[in-house]
Structure formats: C-alpha cells, structure tokens
Motif scaffolding. Structure first.
Motif, PDB file in Angstrom:
ATOM      1  N   UNK A 169      48.536  69.222  53.213  1.00  0.00           N
ATOM      2  CA  UNK A 169      49.987  69.468  53.247  1.00  0.00           C
ATOM      3  C   UNK A 169      50.282  70.954  53.415  1.00  0.00           C
ATOM      4  N   UNK A 170      49.504  71.778  52.786  1.00  0.00           N
ATOM      5  CA  UNK A 170      49.671  73.229  52.942  1.00  0.00           C
ATOM      6  C   UNK A 170      49.272  73.651  54.363  1.00  0.00           C
ATOM      7  N   UNK A 171      48.149  73.122  54.813  1.00  0.00           N
ATOM      8  CA  UNK A 171      47.636  73.503  56.145  1.00  0.00           C
ATOM      9  C   UNK A 171      48.575  73.048  57.271  1.00  0.00           C
TER      10      UNK A 171
ATOM     11  N   UNK B  53      57.149  68.720  39.772  1.00  0.00           N
ATOM     12  CA  UNK B  53      56.057  68.315  40.655  1.00  0.00           C
ATOM     13  C   UNK B  53      54.866  69.234  40.400  1.00  0.00           C
ATOM     14  N   UNK B  54      53.749  68.913  41.058  1.00  0.00           N
ATOM     15  CA  UNK B  54      52.534  69.713  40.893  1.00  0.00           C
ATOM     16  C   UNK B  54      52.180  70.354  42.225  1.00  0.00           C
ATOM     17  N   UNK B  55      52.133  71.675  42.260  1.00  0.00           N
ATOM     18  CA  UNK B  55      51.796  72.389  43.492  1.00  0.00           C
ATOM     19  C   UNK B  55      50.314  72.768  43.477  1.00  0.00           C
ATOM     20  N   UNK B  56      49.660  72.479  44.598  1.00  0.00           N
ATOM     21  CA  UNK B  56      48.224  72.763  44.739  1.00  0.00           C
ATOM     22  C   UNK B  56      48.069  74.193  45.243  1.00  0.00           C
ATOM     23  N   UNK B  57      47.493  75.070  44.430  1.00  0.00           N
ATOM     24  CA  UNK B  57      47.592  76.505  44.718  1.00  0.00           C
ATOM     25  C   UNK B  57      46.315  77.140  45.276  1.00  0.00           C
ATOM     26  N   UNK B  58      45.289  76.327  45.576  1.00  0.00           N
ATOM     27  CA  UNK B  58      44.011  76.959  45.942  1.00  0.00           C
ATOM     28  C   UNK B  58      43.596  76.769  47.399  1.00  0.00           C
TER      29      UNK B  58
ATOM     30  N   UNK C 206      47.772  84.444  45.036  1.00  0.00           N
ATOM     31  CA  UNK C 206      48.930  84.392  45.918  1.00  0.00           C
ATOM     32  C   UNK C 206      49.575  83.006  45.855  1.00  0.00           C
ATOM     33  N   UNK C 207      48.731  81.996  45.705  1.00  0.00           N
ATOM     34  CA  UNK C 207      49.243  80.628  45.623  1.00  0.00           C
ATOM     35  C   UNK C 207      50.158  80.444  44.421  1.00  0.00           C
ATOM     36  N   UNK C 208      49.757  80.993  43.298  1.00  0.00           N
ATOM     37  CA  UNK C 208      50.589  80.875  42.092  1.00  0.00           C
ATOM     38  C   UNK C 208      51.894  81.658  42.271  1.00  0.00           C
TER      39      UNK C 208
ATOM     40  N   UNK D  48      41.664  73.092  42.351  1.00  0.00           N
ATOM     41  CA  UNK D  48      40.684  72.068  42.725  1.00  0.00           C
ATOM     42  C   UNK D  48      39.325  72.658  43.074  1.00  0.00           C
ATOM     43  N   UNK D  49      39.136  73.946  42.925  1.00  0.00           N
ATOM     44  CA  UNK D  49      37.869  74.542  43.359  1.00  0.00           C
ATOM     45  C   UNK D  49      37.649  75.846  42.611  1.00  0.00           C
TER      46      UNK D  49
END
Lengths: 435, 435
Positions: free
Chosen positions: B204-206, B226-231, B237-239, B256-257
C-alpha cells in the motif's frame, strides 16, 4: 476441476487488510494503477537444495470462485465503506498470471508467479495465492526428496490423518505430482483422479478373535492381491498366519513398527522359505527421506509415508511471499532493514550444459531476456489472461513428468539429502543489462 | 455451525482401508461387534509440557455431514463390494462420543476422545477425527504458549498465508480459543464469529507516490483508529510521517522488520516526543513464543503472529492416534514392538491441591473411577449420544475461558517455554484397581 467443492466462494480466504487497502485506494484514486506482484522465496528451507512448484492449478481453479456474493458482502459491512462494497460486488479477477508450471523446480528469488492488473484487482489475491502455494510447494518439495531416496520403489501417501482434512487432499495431490504412486485419501482420488491404495489397520486384527481369522476375512473380501498387516502381535507368527490365510500368492505384507531394516530382512527370508517369493514387503511407521534412504539396501518393495510428508519434513510452509514490484511501469521495493526486495517485474531463464545438466537460474528484468543458448529455456509460462485460464492447462500427469525430468537435470550434488547450498545459483543481471 | 460450508459431504475425508475393513467385517459378521476407540497422544511434542484440546466442536459438526450420497458411492465402486455400498448408502453415525472439552489441557495418554458403537460405525471416523484434532490441537497448543509469553499483551493471528487456505480458517479458530485477541482471516470471522483485525501491507505504501500520501489515504479511509505500517523505507521518517498524517491521536503503528526490541524502544521515545503518548506499537515479523518472551521488557503493545503459530511452532501435528481398545467388553491392544497401547476403555480424573494447582492426571478403566477428593474432577464430558450432538454444546468463548483457567491451575514449571517433562504426570492405576 474446482478445488473448492460446491462452488463455495473463495473470496474470504483473505486477510482483512487487503480489503481495507482496496477501499482506501478506491477512495484516493490509486486503485486503478497498473501493478505487478510476484511470488518468490527469499531463501529455501534450511539446507534444502531446491523447491518444487505445486498448487498453481489449484490457484487458477480457486480464482474462478473468488467472487463476493451477498453472503460475503454481508460480513464486510463495517469492514469497508459502501463504495468498496459496490466495487467488490462486481469484482472478478481480470488480470494476467504467468508462472512456473507445476512440477518445475525453483530456487531463491525465482519468480514463481507474476500477477499483473490494477492494484485493486491483484492485491486481494495475496492470501489465497500464498496459502495454496506455500502449502502445496512445501509438501511437494519434501515428497520429491523422498522419491529420490526411494530410488524407484513406490511410495504411498498415507498422512491425511496428521494434517487438516482439506490440507490432506491437497497434500495427496502434491505428493502424487512429486512422484508418489498413490494415496490412501479417498477424496483426493475423487477430486483429482489420483490412484488410491490401502492395507488394513491393527484395529481390524484386534476386532477378530485371532489374527488368522482376521487375515482369512480380509482375503475372503479382497482376494490375495491385498496387503496383510502382520505386526499386531508377533511378526514372525503374523507372516506365518498371512501365508496360511492367503497362500504364497499373497500380494504384500505390511510392517508398521520395530527396527524396519532388520524386520524387512527377516520377513524376506521367512516369506521365501514359505514359498511366497513374490510377496512384497511394504514398510511404514514414521518414515521420512532419511529413513527411506537408510533402507535402500534392504529387501523392501514399497513405503507408506504419512506425517513427515504432509508436514513438509521439517519445513511445513515454503516461506513464499507476494510482493508488489512494479506500479505504472515504475520498479518499487521495500528498502528498510533485512527484508529488502528486488523491484521491477521479472522473468527467468534456466541455462543448461549440452549434457542437459542445469547451470544457473537467471532472474532478469521482464522483457529483457539474456541471449538464450541452445540448451537454455524460459521458465515461466502464461497461466491466465484477462482473468481467464489459458486454454489447455496441462493435466497433473504432465506436471509429474516435468518434475521427473527436472530432477534428472539437477547437478548430482543437488539431489543429496544432506544440508547444502541450492543446486544451482540464482543470478540477477543488473537491471540495465540484458539483450 | 458446519465447518464444511455448502453441506459438502465429509465422508471421503477417509482413508481407503477404513472402508475395505468395513466391507470385510460386514462379510464375516464382525461389523456389529461393540467397539470403543480412543484418541490419545503417546507423548507430547519434544519438550512440551502440555497440550491443548481443540477441534472437538469442528468434529461434531463434520460428523453430521459424514454421509455417502450418490457422488461418494460412485467413486467407491470397485473399492468395496455391492453389500458394503448398500450399507454405506444408509450410513449415518449412530454411536456415542465422550471427550475432553475444548480448551482442556491434555497429557501423554489422556483419553481425549472416546468413540463407542459397532465396529463398522466407528472405524470409519479415524481419519476425519484425527485430521481435525491433530491440526487444531497442534495450533492451539503452540498458541497457548505464545499467549503465556505475551503476558497479557494481545496477539493477532495473521498466518493464514503460510498454511492451506482451509487450515487457515481452522487455525484462526484454534488460536482464538487459545487466547489470541483476533485474526486477520475474514472467513474465520464469518464462520466462527471471531474478531478480525488488520493493518496495511508494504504494497500500500509502495503503490503511492510517497509514504505520506499513503498514510493520508489510509487515515482518510479508516480514520485515526487505524494501524500505520512504518517500516517500508526508514522507520524514523515513517513514524514522523504517520503522526503528520494522523496526528497524535493515531491508534497504532506496526513494525515488521529489523531488531524489534531496539525498534520498539526507539519508536516509543519518538512517539512520546511527538506527543503521541497513546499511540500503540504493534510488532510482527517471524515472531514465535521465544521472540515474544524476549520482548517482554520492551514497550510493545501487541503482537502479530503468523508462520510459527499456524505451523504449531515446530510441532505441526499433535501426533494423536485413534486406537481400538475394547471389543464386546474385551480389552484389546497391539502387543508388538515399540507401539504398545493400553487396552480397555478409559476415563480420566485430574486431581488438584486445595490451592487449585493440578497434581496428576489419573487415566483409569472406564466405570471404575478413583475416589474423588474435593478438588478433583472428571475430565471427559458427553459430546454425542446415538449420533446426535448433546444439547447445549458450549460456545467458543466458554472453551476459551476454560483454557485460561486451566493454565492458571498448572504448576508454575509447567508454563515454562523451555523443554521439560509434562506439567503433571499421567498415572495409570492397575486395571483391577479403582473404587
């Protein structure tokens, strides 16, 4: 041949986040961007030298049933908004799928499956595609090692009781694809036309007043071309009783416990002494590829394998991932931390020596293949176009033959059961390269 | 609630030998002998201290659909004779079933399920019963260890993509039973009413032109809860982007990594600096019970667990067997080699100290229970009578609560993740004993 009988929708074999991503993308206008997703393994299970592709046909069948009917939409109220519900109601997969045919080998990075279409069209298939391929590839990969270890002796799959009842059916299919001779699973016989086989359980002997009565009953019902289970009480007496009941024309005996190598030798000698020189010996009982290999010198005629094969012999999932690699022609890839991926849609060529031995797996940018030598070949094939399966998808027997031939092409180290490197290296030419 | 949607028959989730044994027993007159079969584990998976019973309700549901219609009978022509086909056409299970309720603990030798009826009636259920129980118990047993390791922090099951698509649904059920908070699997939500949850994928980010656009789109669609995937790119920067898009009221971020413990600490500090003191941190990425335990001191709010739980965390099958133990009141047992079983139908009592701590599992001859102390209890309950489920089988929530209470009763060593002996010993009083 639909893997999901009763034409039940497969659309909810899906993670919730796929649908919420679709809803957000529909709202912000990115849902229609042309995307390519790829299925690949970052690495093989620990020490494995190759993987076996299986499940592709099941996936193609399952996609035909990937539709959101009233029952499915009802459960999605509150998960996605009304606009997304409307869109889902009309959804059917309209993208293209290319991939490695079933029975093909794969290596780290091999683009086993490429799915192209709009983002919304193809992002939703992640869970279903991975569930099917991760399970079936794991089982087929383990099964192929067992077939190699058995060195021509037939193996019967009898592990259905050790795995989920539907996995059992898919596992039977994957093991047959990998070269097993038959399965004990009746539903696999019905659904996929796989030969079924069976012997008898200890319960059948215990049910009767004595072992000889049980054997006589089994022979009366099934004839002498049956397999008598001789290890409920004393194996030596069991073999004696088996030949008494069936005569020396008995097809087989089965031994399910004890030191199988020693038992097989003693049983062979005893059978020969009794004149049952044609009676075959079937071994079962916690066999895996290593146990099968260790029995190679013993007088065994066939094997029954259960737990180890349906659980992937230590690797119950293939570890395949489904990653977005291209958006509107732009290569994309996660860049953070340890899980980096290679962006851009890819295809693959496998190169071979003139002798037919495989040399390497070249994973190259899509549309820019390397120059093919006379013994090289493109690995992926078209599987679906515009959401429809390509005509004449091959029968299971042909996939089975493909794997048999592929294993012959592997360098000999690649067939060893011991832990090691992949049988051939995967090579990624620079994105700018290619012919 | 039928586990096999579309009322598809479950009768062919069966090994061929069960039907040929029925045919032979019908022909020789033993098919009507009264039999008791038992499901038990000879041992727990290597080093495990308890098992968790799961799948019983799925089995009861599946038995209602264990009927041979025309389609099933047609595939059995040539497998069994005409007399057996006639008998199968009229078959429905008419026996009794007792067993450990879902959410109960089990130990080596615990009689998890007892099935009684005529031989022909009950021998055919072997594969279906074992498939369901071996899968569901394996998953629930692994999941319970993770719940213990998480020490109150919620866990979301997100492993459907790593296992067969139908196993995924059953696995979600088993993990919820074991105390997981939710599943990503939508079909599990529909079929069993389990809460579903989700975040977003790297795709979704890509898909978007940049991470901030992706986050803004997700928040526009799903709100700040909601939950944002930051990695996907750079976590720091994601946070930053996540809080820019959602504000400090953002519900959660997911990582996730990377080194999850270090990441969690840095993320917590950064979120707090940004004023997002209530924003929670969700960790995922190859977590198992050991990884979860190692994160206990870190500022983590919940976990997403996939591969490890759906594959039983190293024990993908529970190793349960289905054995004939009694024929017309006579105890029977295999006597050969290493797989000896204890004959005779059995029941079980679990004894406890006055504090409620479990002491031992007494597996005793059926009908001859030991004298019960005030804190002891009989473990099996009636599940089916005359082929019909007993009224008021308990809802999943009640089984979930049973397990929660059962784990409190285990001696503290029994909850350790390290390898060891079963949490309590199984005791077999002499067959002649009992009160």
């Amino acid at each position: 041949m639909n893997g999901h009988p009763g034409s039940v929708s497969t659309a909810l074999f899906t993670d919730r986040y796929e649908l919420t991503m679709v809803a957000a993308a529909l709202a912000d206008g990115t849902a229609g961007r042309q995307c390519a997703f790829e299925v690949f393994a970052r690495r093989l299970p620990d020490g494995r030298r190759y993987g076996v592709v299986a499940g592709t046909q099941r996936l193609v069948d399952a996609l035909a049933a990937f539709r959101f009917g009233d029952a499915e939409l009802e459960t999605l109220v509150g998960v996605v908004d009304a606009a997304a519900l409307d869109w889902l109601a009309d959804y059917r997969f309209r993208g293209d799928v290319d991939g490695y045919p079933e029975g093909e080998l794969y290596f780290p990075g091999s683009p086993i499956l490429s799915v192209t279409g709009t983002f919304a069209d193809v992002v939703m298939l992640e869970t279903l595609a991975l569930s099917i391929l991760n399970h079936d590839c794991a089982v087929a990969s383990a099964a192929a090692r067992m077939v190699t270890a058995a060195a021509g002796r037939p193996i019967i799959e009898m592990g259905g009781r050790r795995t989920h009842e539907e996995s059992a059916v898919a596992a039977a299919r994957a093991t047959y694809l990998a070269g097993f001779a038959a399965t004990s699973n009746l539903e696999a016989g019905r659904r996929y036309g796989i030969p079924t086989a069976g012997t008898a359980a200890h319960a059948f002997v215990l049910l009767h007043d004595d072992e000889l009565s049980a054997f006589r009953s089994q022979v009366a019902s099934l004839g002498v071309k049956t397999t008598l289970l001789v290890d409920t009480y004393d194996i030596r007496q069991g073999i004696e009783n088996a030949i008494t009941a069936a005569g020396p024309g008995l097809d087989s005996i089965r031994i399910d416990s004890g030191d199988l190598g020693v038992m097989a030798q003693q049983a062979r000698e005893q059978l020969d002494r009794l004149g049952a020189t044609g009676t075959r010996i079937v071994l079962s009982g916690d066999l895996d590829e290593y146990a099968i290999a260790s029995l190679r010198a013993e007088p065994v005629d066939s094997y029954g394998v259960g737990t180890s094969v349906v659980t992937g012999s230590g690797a119950p999932t293939a570890g395949l991932v489904y990653k977005l690699v291209e958006v509107d022609g732009r290569a994309v890839a996660k860049r953070s931390a340890s899980k980096e991926s290679k962006g851009g849609r890819k295809s693959a060529v496998r190169t071979h020596k003139p002798t037919g031995t495989a040399v390497e797996e070249i994973v190259h940018p899509y549309g820019r293949p390397p120059v093919l030598g006379p013994h090289d070949r493109v690995v992926p094939v078209p599987l679906m176009r515009g959401g429809e399966p390509v005509p004449d998808l091959e029968p299971l027997e042909q996939s089975r033959e493909r794997l048999r031939a592929a294993l012959v092409s592997v360098p000999w180290e690649g067939l060893k059961l011991s832990r090691g490197e992949p049988a051939i290296p995967t090579v990624f030419p620079a994105a700018g390269g290619g012919a």
